[in-house]
Design a protein around this motif. Structure first.
Motif, PDB file in Angstrom:
ATOM      1  N   PRO A 124       0.719  -1.284  -0.013  1.00 63.37           N
ATOM      2  CA  PRO A 124       0.231  -0.075  -0.038  1.00 63.37           C
ATOM      3  C   PRO A 124       0.601   1.180   0.044  1.00 63.37           C
ATOM      4  CG  PRO A 124       0.081  -1.025   2.241  1.00 63.37           C
ATOM      5  CD  PRO A 124       0.631  -1.888   1.331  1.00 63.37           C
ATOM      6  N   MET A 125       0.096   2.312  -0.206  1.00 70.17           N
ATOM      7  CA  MET A 125       0.828   3.727  -0.319  1.00 70.17           C
ATOM      8  C   MET A 125       0.280   4.624   0.376  1.00 70.17           C
ATOM      9  SD  MET A 125       0.654   3.289  -4.538  1.00 70.17           S
ATOM     10  CE  MET A 125      -1.027   2.283  -4.171  1.00 70.17           C
ATOM     11  N   THR A 126       0.911   5.732   0.536  1.00 74.31           N
ATOM     12  CA  THR A 126       0.644   6.842   1.193  1.00 74.31           C
ATOM     13  C   THR A 126       0.799   8.094   0.142  1.00 74.31           C
ATOM     14  OG1 THR A 126       2.633   7.729   2.380  1.00 74.31           O
ATOM     15  CG2 THR A 126       1.055   6.345   3.708  1.00 74.31           C
ATOM     16  N   ARG A 127       0.421   9.469   0.310  1.00 71.05           N
ATOM     17  CA  ARG A 127       0.594  10.649  -0.436  1.00 71.05           C
ATOM     18  C   ARG A 127      -0.747  10.329  -1.411  1.00 71.05           C
ATOM     19  NH1 ARG A 127       6.925  11.640  -1.837  1.00 71.05           N
ATOM     20  NH2 ARG A 127       7.397  12.503   0.402  1.00 71.05           N
ATOM     21  N   THR A 128      -0.566  11.354  -2.409  1.00 70.42           N
ATOM     22  CA  THR A 128      -1.676  11.693  -3.440  1.00 70.42           C
ATOM     23  C   THR A 128      -1.440  11.072  -4.698  1.00 70.42           C
ATOM     24  OG1 THR A 128      -1.053  13.692  -4.386  1.00 70.42           O
ATOM     25  CG2 THR A 128      -1.968  13.931  -2.039  1.00 70.42           C
ATOM     26  N   SER A 129      -2.786  11.207  -5.455  1.00 78.49           N
ATOM     27  CA  SER A 129      -2.850  10.815  -6.693  1.00 78.49           C
ATOM     28  C   SER A 129      -1.845  11.663  -7.662  1.00 78.49           C
ATOM     29  CB  SER A 129      -4.384  10.923  -7.227  1.00 78.49           C
ATOM     30  OG  SER A 129      -4.514  12.252  -7.238  1.00 78.49           O
ATOM     31  N   GLN A 130      -1.658  12.761  -7.441  1.00 79.49           N
ATOM     32  CA  GLN A 130      -0.651  13.406  -8.041  1.00 79.49           C
ATOM     33  C   GLN A 130       0.803  12.937  -7.734  1.00 79.49           C
ATOM     34  OE1 GLN A 130      -1.247  16.131 -10.561  1.00 79.49           O
ATOM     35  NE2 GLN A 130       0.767  15.404 -10.989  1.00 79.49           N
TER      36      GLN A 130
END
Length: 301
Positions: A124-130
């Protein structure tokens, strides 16, 4: 990993699109699941991606299958369902699950993949779609060390920072801990700004106080566009998905026999906001939903 891989991708949504794009930039072949929940994929097709109609067909075409879907319910449907991933999985293939998922489910899914001769890591990931589009998300990995080492060059294609938590499920556990803390901070801020508005406290001054003291946080910084304009800014994450992640956190705590008293309260805050204001609204709207419920002036208005 200098050789080019046959990749599969299930879940080309807000986050998945950026991941798929950055993997294609590395020259790997890719087969996408055609799904109504996908973001527009014309650019991915122009880069050489192919589409198929079922998870089984994705798995049959791939050495490594990436998943980035809504939650564990969707993961299980893709894996176990009719024409599911398990039916087409190649011997020795690896499943990389970037979904924010319930680790109780993750362990079971990984065992099913392994029973079919495959390998599994949660990622899994953090931060945004950008950040996903720019190839600089933060990724948390759980799984066998040798498998992680082999797949790491692929994950580096879209990650700025990679954190290895341990065995299968540890990546998803870290993601839930992260989301609990960040969403819990948002719930605290929402209640504080509601009280400030009702008490006549200048919210801009409150923001300055928080930003220069112990109340400062990444969540506060990302919330500032909403406080000023009512626009969600980079916080493009729905209330209903926040409620889902928080339920996974409380389920994890329950499975570990750890009390999650604050976690339950934060979970219910987001579920109530979803029911009152609409679950598809973005998470900064929690502030104005609480303001509306309690007769306080709206933020960003």
């Amino acid at each position: 990993m200098s050789e080019k891989k046959q990749l599969g991708f299930i879940g080309v949504g807000l986050m998945g699109h950026g991941l798929a794009k950055n993997l294609l930039k590395q020259g790997h072949a890719m087969t996408l699941l055609d799904h109504p929940g996908n973001q527009p994929i014309d650019d991915l097709i122009s880069m050489g991606a192919q589409t198929v109609a079922t998870p089984k067909a994705v798995a049959a075409a791939a050495d490594v299958v990436f998943m980035c879907v809504t939650g564990s319910t969707q993961v299980e449907a893709c894996v176990y369902g009719a024409d599911g991933l398990l039916e087409g999985l190649r011997a020795g293939a690896t499943v990389v699950d970037g979904t924010t998922a319930d680790p109780v489910s993750t362990v079971k899914v990984a065992a099913a993949v392994q029973a079919r001769g495959g390998r599994y890591i949660d990622a899994p990931m953090t931060r945004t779609s950008q950040h996903a589009e720019d190839g600089c998300v933060n990724t948390m990995l759980g799984g066998d060390a040798a498998t992680i080492a082999e797949l790491r060059p692929l994950i580096e294609a879209y990650s700025e920072n990679i954190f290895i938590g341990g065995g299968v499920g540890s990546g998803h556990r870290m993601k839930l801990l992260h989301n609990y803390i960040s969403l819990g901070t948002l719930a605290l801020l929402a209640e504080a700004y509601t009280c400030a508005g009702k008490a006549g406290v200048d919210r801009q001054v409150l923001t300055q106080v928080l930003a220069t003291g112990g109340g400062d946080s990444a969540v506060l910084k990302r919330l500032m566009p909403f406080l000023d304009s009512g626009e969600p800014g980079s916080m493009l994450f729905s209330l209903i998905n926040a409620g889902k992640d928080l339920r996974y956190f409380t389920h994890m705590a329950e499975d570990l026999q750890v009390g999650a008293y604050v976690g339950e309260a934060v979970h219910q805050t987001f579920i109530t906001a979803s029911n009152v204001g609409g679950g598809e609204k973005m998470i900064p709207e929690l502030l104005n939903i609480l303001c509306g419920m309690h007769g306080a002036p709206l933020c960003g208005k």
